[in-house]
Structures are given as C-alpha cells and as structure tokens.
Write an enzyme that holds these catalytic residues in place. Structure first.
Site, PDB file in Angstrom:
ATOM      1  N   THR A 212      23.977  44.185  37.808  1.00  0.00           N
ATOM      2  CA  THR A 212      24.340  43.404  38.581  1.00  0.00           C
ATOM      3  C   THR A 212      23.905  43.641  40.433  1.00  0.00           C
ATOM      4  OG1 THR A 212      26.731  41.743  39.050  1.00  0.00           O
ATOM      5  CG2 THR A 212      26.465  43.966  39.598  1.00  0.00           C
TER       6      THR A 212
ATOM      7  N   ARG B 227      34.241  32.052  32.447  1.00  0.00           N
ATOM      8  CA  ARG B 227      34.678  33.749  32.709  1.00  0.00           C
ATOM      9  C   ARG B 227      34.443  33.805  33.624  1.00  0.00           C
ATOM     10  NH1 ARG B 227      32.293  38.153  34.591  1.00  0.00           N
ATOM     11  NH2 ARG B 227      33.605  40.221  33.364  1.00  0.00           N
ATOM     12  N   VAL B 228      35.041  34.612  34.954  1.00  0.00           N
ATOM     13  CA  VAL B 228      35.168  34.900  35.649  1.00  0.00           C
ATOM     14  C   VAL B 228      35.750  36.453  35.948  1.00  0.00           C
ATOM     15  CG1 VAL B 228      36.190  35.212  38.225  1.00  0.00           C
ATOM     16  CG2 VAL B 228      36.163  32.664  36.873  1.00  0.00           C
TER      17      VAL B 228
ATOM     18  N   ASP C   2      34.534  40.149  38.309  1.00  0.00           N
ATOM     19  CA  ASP C   2      35.657  40.905  40.252  1.00  0.00           C
ATOM     20  C   ASP C   2      34.894  40.072  40.836  1.00  0.00           C
ATOM     21  OD1 ASP C   2      33.155  42.097  38.916  1.00  0.00           O
ATOM     22  OD2 ASP C   2      33.585  43.239  40.839  1.00  0.00           O
TER      23      ASP C   2
ATOM     24  N   GLY D 161      31.007  47.170  37.826  1.00  0.00           N
ATOM     25  CA  GLY D 161      31.139  47.624  36.415  1.00  0.00           C
ATOM     26  C   GLY D 161      31.622  46.391  35.836  1.00  0.00           C
TER      27      GLY D 161
ATOM     28  N   GLY E 181      34.119  43.347  34.950  1.00  0.00           N
ATOM     29  CA  GLY E 181      35.092  43.002  36.133  1.00  0.00           C
ATOM     30  C   GLY E 181      35.996  42.773  36.034  1.00  0.00           C
TER      31      GLY E 181
HETATM   32  N1  ASP Z   1      31.002  43.121  37.676  1.00  0.00           N
HETATM   33  C1  ASP Z   1      29.487  42.242  37.418  1.00  0.00           C
HETATM   34  C2  ASP Z   1      31.301  40.711  36.551  1.00  0.00           C
HETATM   35  O1  ASP Z   1      31.857  41.991  35.482  1.00  0.00           O
HETATM   36  C3  ASP Z   1      29.318  42.822  35.851  1.00  0.00           C
HETATM   37  C4  ASP Z   1      28.718  43.703  37.086  1.00  0.00           C
HETATM   38  O2  ASP Z   1      28.734  44.369  38.102  1.00  0.00           O
HETATM   39  O3  ASP Z   1      27.568  45.024  36.118  1.00  0.00           O
HETATM   40  O4  ASP Z   1      31.010  39.993  36.807  1.00  0.00           O
END
Ligand code: ASP
Length: 284
Positions: free
Chosen positions: A167, A194-195, A197, A217, A219
C-alpha cells in the site's frame, strides 16, 4: 528548515524490484505540499508493483475496490471502495476540494469521479489476476463470503498464498506547511465492501498544524486504535521516532508502520519491512 517529502510503499512490502522510493519523493516535489503528496501517491498508484491504483489486489469476489485519502490542516477528503478509476487519490483530493463532504463511498464515489472527468479504467494486472486465481483455486465451491474469508485466512497462515501489503502513502512539510496522502487496494483477503483505516480521518491519516502522519498495516487494527491521531496528539511530548515506536509496540504480531513529519522532525518506524524513503530539499 528543510522541506521534506517522505514516502512509503507499505509495511510487509513485497514490491519485487525494490522501487526507488527516494527517486519517487524527489520526482513528486512541488512548492505546494498537497501537490507533492498527491504526485508521490499517483506515481506509486501507476506502478503495478504497489497495491494501490493499478495492481490493486482483488477481493474475495474478484472485484477491486480501492480506498484513498488526502488531508491538509483542517481539510480532508477520501474515497471508500471506489472502483474502475486509475488514480483514487486524485478523486479523494477532488472530494476535499470540490464537494462540501469529506468522504464519498461506492457507487457515489464512482459517479463523482466520472463527473470530474476520470474515465473508466481497469486497475487489474496479469499479476493481480493470477494472484486471485491462485487464491480462489484453493477454496471449495458453495461457501458464503464469510466462510471463504476464513478459508483464505487459513491459506495465508499456512503460507500457501501471499498476503500483499504494498500500500502507499506520503507526508510533506514544505515551507512550514503540511499535507498527507494515502492509497490502497486493501489488506487481502477482504470481503466486498470491507473498509480499512485509509479513508478514515485519524485512523490511517491525520494532518494538522503540528504535522502530518500516515499509517500502513492491518487496517482493522490501525482504525481501532485511531493510530495516526494518537501519534499526532503526542507530538512534542518526546522525540517523534519514540512516539511512533511506542504506538507501534501495541500492535504485537499485527503489521503496522508509520511515516510522519512535524515542525522540526521527520521519522518512520514499522514492525515489518517497509519501503520508505525521504527526499529533503533545503530552502534556497
Ligand atoms: N492499511 C491498508 C488497509 O488495511 C493496507 C496496508 O497498509 O497494507 O486497507
């Protein structure tokens, strides 16, 4: 004071050919911090190695739904579960600049994007379609979305399928002004709808008069802790890096990473590999 653009390519990042993050930060340079962070995220959305824009991961049903957000002090814009656009971060910026709202989701976000002139675009790639086929190949027929999710989790735990994390995000401090931007295809596996962070102010992104913070990370875990606002609210209480380290210590085994800039500091930390780099330019 140095002007700074700090970019990340995701915690747990698997970007195959180690992208030149400093080069991306340098290329995105603009005297306007918002333009800089949007430029940086657009470059990474257009690079299929990252899980954002082109190359975003597919959900359990095979769809691609992306989240993105931008912020400057006192202003915020995000898109949630947007589909069939090339650069979700640009639509998020337009939500902030052209609407009275802070978030647009699903079909409303897509309709708005079309009205702003963003053409229909398929962000899937050969790699993302293959990854999906591999994922779906290990799953029995006739399961509900929820049952499929549990099966996918098992395959990830057993190391049979990869969980992509590439990401992207950027923060900037330019001529004393701050901006932040972030974009993702999500954290696989995911149900449709799905949503994470990323599009939630204070969770995966926060920007105020004292600095800008962006996270990457899992979310769900980041959002439950309102991670970026927690870090922002502690600015000045100890060195920035220590604040980030202390906040990330709460995540245990759950992947989390943060990049941040304040009036006089810039720092990043993650509990897994994170493609991160910083371009610093001195004022003339
Ligand atoms: N934070 C992002 C999410 O959960 C994914 C990521 O940062 O790897 O959608």
């Amino acid at each position: 004071m140095e002007n700074i653009i700090l970019c990340h390519g995701g915690v747990g990042s698997k970007a195959r050919s180690a992208p030149d993050m400093n080069g991306i930060a340098e290329k995105s340079w603009n005297e306007d911090p918002l333009k800089s962070v949007v430029n940086a995220v657009v470059i990474m959305e257009d690079d299929p190695q990252f899980n954002a824009g082109t190359g975003s991961v597919m959900r359990i049903d095979g769809s691609i739904q992306m989240d993105a957000a931008v912020s400057v002090p006192g202003r915020f814009g995000s898109v949630i579960g947007i589909e069939a656009v090339k650069n979700p971060v640009m639509v998020a910026r337009d939500v902030m600049e052209k609407t009275p709202h802070i978030m647009l989701s699903g079909s409303g976000a897509v309709e708005f994007a079309r009205r702003c002139g963003y053409m229909e675009y398929d962000p899937s790639t050969v790699k993302s379609r293959e990854a999906y086929r591999k994922m779906i190949g290990g799953i029995r027929d006739g399961l509900t979305e929820n049952e499929k999710y549990i099966e996918f989790q098992k395959l990830i735990r057993e190391g049979i399928i990869d969980e992509p994390h590439d990401t992207v995000g950027a923060v900037a401090r330019i001529n004393g002004k701050f901006a932040a931007a972030v974009s993702t295809g999500g954290a696989s596996p995911m149900m449709r709808g799905r949503v994470g962070d990323v599009p939630i102010p204070g969770a995966g992104i926060y920007c105020g008069q004292d600095g800008a913070v962006v996270a990457t990370g899992i979310g769900e875990e980041i959002a439950k802790r309102i991670l970026c606002y927690r870090i922002y609210s502690r600015i000045g209480s100890m060195p920035l890096k220590s604040i980030i380290e202390k906040e990330i210590a709460f995540f245990g085994d759950n992947l989390a990473g943060v990049i941040a800039v304040t009036v006089n500091e810039a720092a990043y930390f993650s509990n897994g590999t994170m493609g991160t780099d910083m371009f610093a330019k001195r004022l003339p």
